[in-house]
Design an enzyme around this catalytic site. Structure first.
Site, PDB file in Angstrom:
ATOM      1  N   GLU A   8     -27.008 -22.691  37.046  1.00 32.73           N
ATOM      2  CA  GLU A   8     -28.004 -23.071  36.040  1.00 32.73           C
ATOM      3  C   GLU A   8     -27.675 -24.446  35.467  1.00 32.73           C
ATOM      4  O   GLU A   8     -26.516 -24.755  35.183  1.00 32.73           O
ATOM      5  CB  GLU A   8     -28.008 -22.023  34.915  1.00 32.73           C
ATOM      6  CG  GLU A   8     -29.111 -22.239  33.912  1.00 32.73           C
ATOM      7  CD  GLU A   8     -29.192 -21.113  32.900  1.00 32.73           C
ATOM      8  OE1 GLU A   8     -29.841 -21.330  31.872  1.00 32.73           O
ATOM      9  OE2 GLU A   8     -28.618 -20.049  33.134  1.00 32.73           O
ATOM     10  N   SER A  10     -27.533 -27.296  36.889  1.00 34.27           N
ATOM     11  CA  SER A  10     -26.634 -28.091  37.726  1.00 34.27           C
ATOM     12  C   SER A  10     -27.298 -29.356  38.267  1.00 34.27           C
ATOM     13  O   SER A  10     -26.644 -30.155  38.923  1.00 34.27           O
ATOM     14  CB  SER A  10     -26.114 -27.243  38.891  1.00 34.27           C
ATOM     15  OG  SER A  10     -27.180 -26.810  39.701  1.00 34.27           O
ATOM     16  N   LYS A  12     -30.364 -29.195  40.088  1.00 31.80           N
ATOM     17  CA  LYS A  12     -31.075 -28.844  41.328  1.00 31.80           C
ATOM     18  C   LYS A  12     -32.494 -29.402  41.355  1.00 31.80           C
ATOM     19  O   LYS A  12     -32.882 -30.066  42.312  1.00 31.80           O
ATOM     20  CB  LYS A  12     -31.145 -27.318  41.495  1.00 31.80           C
ATOM     21  CG  LYS A  12     -29.827 -26.610  41.541  1.00 31.80           C
ATOM     22  CD  LYS A  12     -30.002 -25.106  41.635  1.00 31.80           C
ATOM     23  CE  LYS A  12     -30.792 -24.495  40.510  1.00 31.80           C
ATOM     24  NZ  LYS A  12     -30.096 -24.408  39.229  1.00 31.80           N
ATOM     25  N   HIS A  47     -42.107 -28.611  31.750  1.00 29.85           N
ATOM     26  CA  HIS A  47     -41.820 -29.046  33.118  1.00 29.85           C
ATOM     27  C   HIS A  47     -43.007 -29.794  33.723  1.00 29.85           C
ATOM     28  O   HIS A  47     -42.824 -30.797  34.419  1.00 29.85           O
ATOM     29  CB  HIS A  47     -41.450 -27.848  34.002  1.00 29.85           C
ATOM     30  CG  HIS A  47     -40.043 -27.410  33.838  1.00 29.85           C
ATOM     31  ND1 HIS A  47     -38.982 -28.085  34.376  1.00 29.85           N
ATOM     32  CD2 HIS A  47     -39.512 -26.352  33.172  1.00 29.85           C
ATOM     33  CE1 HIS A  47     -37.855 -27.472  34.068  1.00 29.85           C
ATOM     34  NE2 HIS A  47     -38.153 -26.415  33.330  1.00 29.85           N
ATOM     35  N   GLU A  59     -49.440 -23.586  41.178  1.00 32.05           N
ATOM     36  CA  GLU A  59     -48.725 -22.402  40.710  1.00 32.05           C
ATOM     37  C   GLU A  59     -49.002 -21.265  41.684  1.00 32.05           C
ATOM     38  O   GLU A  59     -50.151 -20.930  41.937  1.00 32.05           O
ATOM     39  CB  GLU A  59     -49.174 -22.031  39.300  1.00 32.05           C
ATOM     40  CG  GLU A  59     -48.775 -23.080  38.281  1.00 32.05           C
ATOM     41  CD  GLU A  59     -49.160 -22.719  36.864  1.00 32.05           C
ATOM     42  OE1 GLU A  59     -49.359 -21.511  36.598  1.00 32.05           O
ATOM     43  OE2 GLU A  59     -49.269 -23.629  36.040  1.00 32.05           O
ATOM     44  N   ASP A  77     -40.053 -24.476  43.475  1.00 34.33           N
ATOM     45  CA  ASP A  77     -39.093 -24.262  42.398  1.00 34.33           C
ATOM     46  C   ASP A  77     -39.506 -23.039  41.577  1.00 34.33           C
ATOM     47  O   ASP A  77     -40.518 -23.091  40.895  1.00 34.33           O
ATOM     48  CB  ASP A  77     -39.058 -25.512  41.524  1.00 34.33           C
ATOM     49  CG  ASP A  77     -37.843 -25.602  40.630  1.00 34.33           C
ATOM     50  OD1 ASP A  77     -37.009 -24.672  40.634  1.00 34.33           O
ATOM     51  OD2 ASP A  77     -37.723 -26.613  39.920  1.00 34.33           O
TER      52      ASP A  77
END
EC number: 2.7.1.156
Length: 170
Positions: A8, A10, A12, A47, A59, A77
């Site tokens: 989490e 990190s 990505k 986001h 989505e 994602d």
């Protein structure tokens, strides 16, 4: 196909988006999150605002194979939220979830002239799940990550914002 994985926060998603923007002037962003509550909706909204007008935002909670990725660069994602949707809808049946996830990944791998960058979490590296359901989900996540990594041309493990290439090349 790329798999970008790690813990989490990190780095990505940011790394996946960087790759996508380097490869395309109008990349696609596929968000797999389900709007569970108001806090999650705020997270989704934040986001979406982080991405500029170059991005096409889609989505899709579960069936990614219904999207036409042909001749596109796309970030998906993330696998953890995607699997959560299967896990909840299939009443925690990990065999069924894994079967459905593999079918979707296989379909993505067959899309022509496509670059797909998949973001996932390594949740099994953290604390041991306290509940039986938590442990089942951790197993599902690990098996799915292994399956995607086998299919991927490039696998990157993110640590503290630093990409560590473990398969292929970026």
């Amino acid at each position: 196909m790329y798999l970008i994985t790690g813990g989490e926060r990190s780095g990505k998603s940011g790394f996946a988006e960087k790759i996508a923007k380097e490869k395309s002037d109008n990349p696609m962003y596929v968000a797999t999150a389900r709007q569970w509550d108001a806090d999650f909706k705020n997270r989704i909204d934040r986001h979406q605002k982080d991405r500029d007008e170059r991005w096409e935002n889609i989505e899709k909670e579960k069936f990614l194979s219904e999207i036409n990725f042909e001749n596109r660069v796309a970030v998906i994602d993330c696998v953890t939220l995607w699997l959560t949707n299967f896990f909840v809808d299939n009443k925690n049946d990990i065999d069924l979830c894994l079967e459905q996830a593999k079918k979707e990944i296989d379909a993505l791998a067959q899309q022509p002239n496509t670059t797909i960058i998949i973001v996932s979490n390594e949740i099994g590296m953290g604390l041991h799940a306290e509940t039986h359901i938590g442990r089942k989900f951790t197993e599902l996540q690990g098996w799915t990550n292994q399956y995607i990594a086998q299919k991927a041309d490039t696998v990157v493990f993110m640590v503290a914002g630093i990409p560590m290439v473990i398969k292929g090349e970026v």
